[in-house]
Design a protein around this motif. Structure first.
Motif, PDB file in Angstrom:
ATOM      1  N   GLY A 158       0.822  -1.198   0.000  1.00 12.56           N
ATOM      2  CA  GLY A 158       0.000   0.000   0.000  1.00 12.56           C
ATOM      3  C   GLY A 158       0.858   1.251   0.000  1.00 12.56           C
ATOM      4  O   GLY A 158       1.960   1.274   0.544  1.00 12.56           O
ATOM      5  N   ILE A 159       0.338   2.322  -0.635  1.00  9.09           N
ATOM      6  CA  ILE A 159       1.056   3.590  -0.750  1.00  9.09           C
ATOM      7  C   ILE A 159       0.362   4.617   0.129  1.00  9.09           C
ATOM      8  O   ILE A 159      -0.812   4.941  -0.081  1.00  9.09           O
ATOM      9  N   ASP A 160       1.054   5.128   1.115  1.00  6.32           N
ATOM     10  CA  ASP A 160       0.516   6.118   2.033  1.00  6.32           C
ATOM     11  C   ASP A 160       0.496   7.487   1.354  1.00  6.32           C
ATOM     12  O   ASP A 160       1.536   7.986   0.907  1.00  6.32           O
ATOM     13  N   THR A 161      -0.688   8.074   1.258  1.00  2.36           N
ATOM     14  CA  THR A 161      -0.796   9.373   0.571  1.00  2.36           C
ATOM     15  C   THR A 161      -0.089  10.490   1.318  1.00  2.36           C
ATOM     16  O   THR A 161       0.217  11.530   0.736  1.00  2.36           O
ATOM     17  N   ASN A 162       0.183  10.297   2.609  1.00  4.05           N
ATOM     18  CA  ASN A 162       0.875  11.321   3.394  1.00  4.05           C
ATOM     19  C   ASN A 162       2.364  11.024   3.569  1.00  4.05           C
ATOM     20  O   ASN A 162       3.040  11.684   4.344  1.00  4.05           O
ATOM     21  N   SER A 163       2.849  10.002   2.888  1.00  2.00           N
ATOM     22  CA  SER A 163       4.241   9.607   3.073  1.00  2.00           C
ATOM     23  C   SER A 163       5.182  10.552   2.343  1.00  2.00           C
ATOM     24  O   SER A 163       4.820  11.163   1.337  1.00  2.00           O
ATOM     25  N   GLU A 164       6.393  10.670   2.857  1.00  4.16           N
ATOM     26  CA  GLU A 164       7.433  11.490   2.251  1.00  4.16           C
ATOM     27  C   GLU A 164       8.356  10.584   1.451  1.00  4.16           C
ATOM     28  O   GLU A 164       9.424  10.193   1.905  1.00  4.16           O
TER      29      GLU A 164
END
Length: 538
Positions: A290-296
């Motif tokens: 999964g790809i976290d939309t808030n990830s840097e």
């Protein structure tokens, strides 16, 4: 202690005397004890001390696993050798000991045995001396096609030591450091040839805020002998989280541990066809993250895959490690950027603005998500804008270039630099100040229409983000703020007014004279003086 000389019956009165200057009277590096009585001396000596070492070797030194006939066991030979060395000064020719040893085959499992009689232990007894190394060979069998070829055979050798008295009645003792029980391992000859590879299924880039999953499809091949306890370990960066795995071919089990606090990489551990990955077999599976939309996330995501097994060795042709990268496009979320605005403020020796320090930067915030109409045009002073050092022009022939292009920008003028930190989705910037005329006079043109150009662009962390635009080759855009300045010569209207007035008077005189000569004024007078009143009708 051993008695060096028998005690005679006449010694009915015994006295003890210990020498303080010489305890080793026999020269064997061990302490001795002398006892005297009535002019006779009795010498009590220590036993000689020896060391015994045992060694076991196997032929062949590895157990083959490519036997296709599971009804025929493998043959092997164990060579057991014993060596005795002196631990103190001894007579090499007279020291002997009786050794009783037991060899237990595969002591922790049950995969090896002696054919006749069929058992796992063999026994032997012999006399060991210091003249040579004594070796004995023992043939044994190993079960065909054993299920466990990962754990090596652990063979146990144990022996007992009994000294044999010599001619002087001395029997050797075994040194305390001697190991009477030892273990000797025999490995299986397992050489696999693994090849691991992977790709990003259906993706050429990761679009943060749009894509939900990153699918990594892994393939593993075994191109030689059976591989045991094979596994593949995938690593992935913070910002991705393990979701699931899907099998396309073979047997696979995966467990994963995501990265915590960005201090390490996440790890997915997948077993392959446990316990035996057969020769020429292949597995294919997909791991979804999964790809976290808030990830840097950085500009690229690095995924690694490493294949291992419990085999004794890998073929030199094995391809055990792969690493690949995929581009990241950060979309659908605010990005921390710095807007850099450059404004021309000085041309040569003249200021372009009446007071360059009074330049104001304002913006209209652009709202894209659920904004009220009153918010659309809310002028706000940007408190985050800081003025930095001015930039000098890059061109020297200033006047000639301006006369040619009629453009004043940072290439010919000194520019003030403003840096504005923002995380909003969009801004419209406005510049406001009063223009000066001094810079126009030094150009020397009486009339012209100039373009005064300021610029705005972005700065951002290029290790994390990429500006996607084929037209700009992924470089951030540069926007121009253009002000048109028109210069013209002021016209003197005095002569025109005087000339117009005089001309008007002359024209009026000519018109009057013409009317007089035509008798306009006389006919009118006659009509007014000679008229009689009409008769009254009754």
């Amino acid at each position: 202690m051993s008695v060096y000389q028998p005690i005679q019956s006449a010694y009915n009165k015994i006295s003890l005397s210990v020498s303080h200057t010489s305890f080793d009277l026999s020269g064997d590096s061990l302490p001795d004890l002398a006892v005297g009585s009535n002019g006779a001396v009795l010498l009590l000596r220590s036993k000689p001390i020896v060391m015994v070492e045992a060694q076991v070797t196997f032929s062949p030194d590895q157990i083959p696993t490519n036997n296709s006939d599971c009804n025929s066991p493998s043959n092997n030979t164990a060579k057991v050798c014993f060596t005795m060395t002196n631990h103190s000064t001894v007579d090499v020719e007279t020291v002997q000991a009786q050794i009783n040893y037991t060899l237990t085959l595969d002591s922790t499992h049950n995969r090896a045995y002696i054919e006749t009689p069929k058992q796992r232990q063999l026994f032997n007894t012999f006399t060991l001396d210091m003249a040579k190394t004594h070796c004995f060979s023992h043939e044994f069998n190993i079960k065909a096609c054993p299920e466990d070829v990962v754990n090596e055979l652990c063979n146990e050798l144990g022996f007992t030591f009994e000294g044999v008295p010599s001619s002087d009645k001395l029997s050797p003792s075994l040194a305390q450091q001697a190991q009477t029980t030892t273990y000797h391992h025999l490995k299986f000859d397992t050489t696999d040839n693994l090849k691991v590879d992977f790709n990003f299924t259906g993706s050429t880039e990761v679009r943060v805020g749009i894509d939900d999953l990153l699918n990594v499809t892994v393939s593993v091949e075994n191109r030689e002998e059976n591989s045991y306890n094979s596994r593949v370990t995938l690593t992935y960066p913070p910002g991705l989280s393990y979701r699931k795995f899907t099998i396309q071919q073979g047997r696979v089990e995966c467990n994963s541990l995501d990265a915590k606090n960005g201090s390490s990489r996440g790890k997915s551990d997948c077993t392959i066809d446990k316990p035996v990955f057969k020769s020429n077999a292949k597995v294919v599976f997909t791991v979804s993250y999964g790809i976290d939309t808030n990830s840097e996330l950085d500009r690229k995501i690095l995924i690694t895959a490493n294949a291992t097994s419990a085999n004794a060795k890998h073929s030199q042709e094995s391809e055990l490690y792969q690493q690949k990268e995929i581009d990241v496009e950060n979309t659908g979320r605010a990005v921390n950027v710095t807007v850099v605005i450059k404004v021309p403020v000085r041309l040569g020796d003249a200021d372009i603005w009446v007071n360059p320090g009074s330049i104001k930067i304002q913006f209209n915030e652009l709202c894209f998500y659920g904004c009220d109409s009153n918010d659309m045009l809310s002028n706000v002073q940007i408190l985050g804008c800081d003025k930095h050092n001015d930039e000098e022009p890059t061109r020297s022939d200033v006047v000639d270039n301006i006369k040619k292009d009629l453009t004043v920008d940072c290439s010919v003028a000194r520019c003030a630099v403003f840096r504005c930190n923002t995380s909003c989705d969009g801004h419209v910037y406005k510049l406001s100040a009063n223009l000066s005329s001094g810079w126009i006079e030094q150009i020397g043109l009486q009339s012209a229409k100039f373009r005064l150009i300021s610029t705005a662009t972005w700065e951002y962390d290029r290790n994390k983000y990429i500006f996607f635009s084929p037209e700009s080759e992924n470089k951030p855009p540069v926007r121009q703020i253009v002000a048109t300045v028109e210069v013209y010569t002021e016209t003197d209207l005095t002569n025109a007014i005087i000339g117009g007035t005089v001309g008007g008077l002359v024209l009026l005189a000519l018109i009057t004279a013409g009317l007089y000569k035509a008798g306009f004024f006389q006919s009118v007078h006659a009509d007014q003086g000679g008229a009689e009143p009409p008769e009254e009708q009754q």
